[in-house]
Design a protein around this motif. Structure first.
Motif, PDB file in Angstrom:
ATOM      1  N   PRO A  30       0.806  -1.221   0.000  1.00 58.19           N
ATOM      2  CA  PRO A  30       0.000   0.000   0.000  1.00 58.19           C
ATOM      3  C   PRO A  30       0.844   1.278   0.000  1.00 58.19           C
ATOM      4  CG  PRO A  30      -0.802  -1.535   1.668  1.00 58.19           C
ATOM      5  CD  PRO A  30       0.461  -2.101   1.125  1.00 58.19           C
ATOM      6  N   PHE A  31       2.047   1.210   0.544  1.00 54.37           N
ATOM      7  CA  PHE A  31       2.909   2.386   0.598  1.00 54.37           C
ATOM      8  C   PHE A  31       3.884   2.472  -0.573  1.00 54.37           C
ATOM      9  CE2 PHE A  31       1.554   2.513   5.065  1.00 54.37           C
ATOM     10  CZ  PHE A  31       1.350   3.880   5.214  1.00 54.37           C
ATOM     11  N   VAL A  67      -7.758  10.646   0.032  1.00 53.40           N
ATOM     12  CA  VAL A  67      -6.399  10.164  -0.257  1.00 53.40           C
ATOM     13  C   VAL A  67      -6.360   8.642  -0.132  1.00 53.40           C
ATOM     14  CG1 VAL A  67      -4.015  10.181   0.556  1.00 53.40           C
ATOM     15  CG2 VAL A  67      -5.294  12.327   0.426  1.00 53.40           C
ATOM     16  N   HIS A  68      -6.957   8.127   0.921  1.00 53.95           N
ATOM     17  CA  HIS A  68      -6.912   6.689   1.141  1.00 53.95           C
ATOM     18  C   HIS A  68      -7.818   5.920   0.178  1.00 53.95           C
ATOM     19  CE1 HIS A  68      -4.823   8.027   4.710  1.00 53.95           C
ATOM     20  NE2 HIS A  68      -4.264   6.836   4.700  1.00 53.95           N
ATOM     21  N   ARG A  69      -8.831   6.574  -0.357  1.00 52.59           N
ATOM     22  CA  ARG A  69      -9.633   5.928  -1.412  1.00 52.59           C
ATOM     23  C   ARG A  69      -8.737   5.620  -2.613  1.00 52.59           C
ATOM     24  NH1 ARG A  69     -14.921   5.862  -0.128  1.00 52.59           N
ATOM     25  NH2 ARG A  69     -15.819   7.669   0.914  1.00 52.59           N
ATOM     26  N   ASP A  73      -8.004   1.963  -4.041  1.00 51.30           N
ATOM     27  CA  ASP A  73      -8.274   1.600  -5.437  1.00 51.30           C
ATOM     28  C   ASP A  73      -7.087   0.862  -6.055  1.00 51.30           C
ATOM     29  OD1 ASP A  73     -10.776   2.754  -5.273  1.00 51.30           O
ATOM     30  OD2 ASP A  73     -10.192   4.600  -6.328  1.00 51.30           O
ATOM     31  N   ARG A  74      -5.869   1.274  -5.697  1.00 49.78           N
ATOM     32  CA  ARG A  74      -4.660   0.637  -6.240  1.00 49.78           C
ATOM     33  C   ARG A  74      -4.339  -0.677  -5.524  1.00 49.78           C
ATOM     34  NH1 ARG A  74      -3.219   5.913  -5.896  1.00 49.78           N
ATOM     35  NH2 ARG A  74      -2.005   5.605  -3.996  1.00 49.78           N
ATOM     36  N   THR A  75      -4.492  -0.672  -4.216  1.00 46.02           N
ATOM     37  CA  THR A  75      -4.179  -1.838  -3.378  1.00 46.02           C
ATOM     38  C   THR A  75      -5.290  -1.965  -2.349  1.00 46.02           C
ATOM     39  OG1 THR A  75      -1.804  -1.343  -3.589  1.00 46.02           O
ATOM     40  CG2 THR A  75      -2.456  -2.866  -1.837  1.00 46.02           C
ATOM     41  N   PRO A  76      -6.244  -2.861  -2.562  1.00 47.90           N
ATOM     42  CA  PRO A  76      -7.350  -2.977  -1.618  1.00 47.90           C
ATOM     43  C   PRO A  76      -6.836  -3.165  -0.178  1.00 47.90           C
ATOM     44  CG  PRO A  76      -7.824  -4.232  -3.581  1.00 47.90           C
ATOM     45  CD  PRO A  76      -6.391  -3.773  -3.704  1.00 47.90           C
ATOM     46  N   LEU A 120     -13.923   2.675   3.840  1.00 46.29           N
ATOM     47  CA  LEU A 120     -13.356   2.157   2.594  1.00 46.29           C
ATOM     48  C   LEU A 120     -13.913   0.790   2.219  1.00 46.29           C
ATOM     49  CD1 LEU A 120      -9.614   3.183   2.995  1.00 46.29           C
ATOM     50  CD2 LEU A 120     -11.316   4.225   1.482  1.00 46.29           C
ATOM     51  N   THR A 121     -14.168  -0.045   3.208  1.00 49.19           N
ATOM     52  CA  THR A 121     -14.584  -1.417   2.912  1.00 49.19           C
ATOM     53  C   THR A 121     -16.075  -1.646   3.096  1.00 49.19           C
ATOM     54  OG1 THR A 121     -14.244  -2.238   5.171  1.00 49.19           O
ATOM     55  CG2 THR A 121     -12.322  -2.275   3.674  1.00 49.19           C
TER      56      THR A 121
END
Length: 134
Positions: A30-31, A67-69, A73-76, A120-121
């Motif tokens: 994620p980072f 930002v976290h969305r 989107d890139r890494t669930p 998010l989930t």
């Protein structure tokens, strides 16, 4: 050991924290984008965020959720990610600071992780519920 009292303390905490999460086996993916772009722009933004959370500084004006969305989107992101992020945060705070602001940093991080995961989930996570209750 001193408490968190100002922006310099927050930045020191953030540098140590990100040094860890950027290479953490659970959080590395994620980072990944942040690792590739570097911390130069991120640390001041996060410092503003945490100074606002801890000291009511009114410095952060963005949307952490948005930002976290993008990250999600890139890494669930799963409860596993949030629990690990929170564990590293708490350990880092405990290594560096003691006092009311340090405790607030851990409590607020727990609330943020719980809410961010939920938004998010769309589901709750028992592990995060337990951390929030504890």
């Amino acid at each position: 050991m001193n408490d968190l009292v100002d922006g310099a303390d927050v930045e020191a905490l953030l540098h140590r924290f990100y040094d860890r999460v950027l290479v953490d086996e659970v959080l590395a993916e994620p980072f990944a984008e942040l690792r590739s772009t570097g911390l130069d722009a991120h640390i001041p933004t996060m410092s503003d965020f945490w100074q606002t959370v801890l000291f009511r500084a009114g410095r952060y004006r963005g949307s952490a959720l948005n930002v976290h969305r993008g990250v999600h989107d890139r890494t669930p992101l799963s409860a596993r990610h949030f629990v690990r992020w929170l564990t590293v945060w708490r350990e880092t705070v405990d290594e560096m600071y003691r006092g009311p602001a340090a405790e607030r940093a851990k409590v607020q991080a727990t609330r943020i992780a719980w809410a961010m995961h939920r938004r998010l989930t769309g589901v709750d996570a028992r592990e995060l519920d337990e951390l929030l209750a504890g």
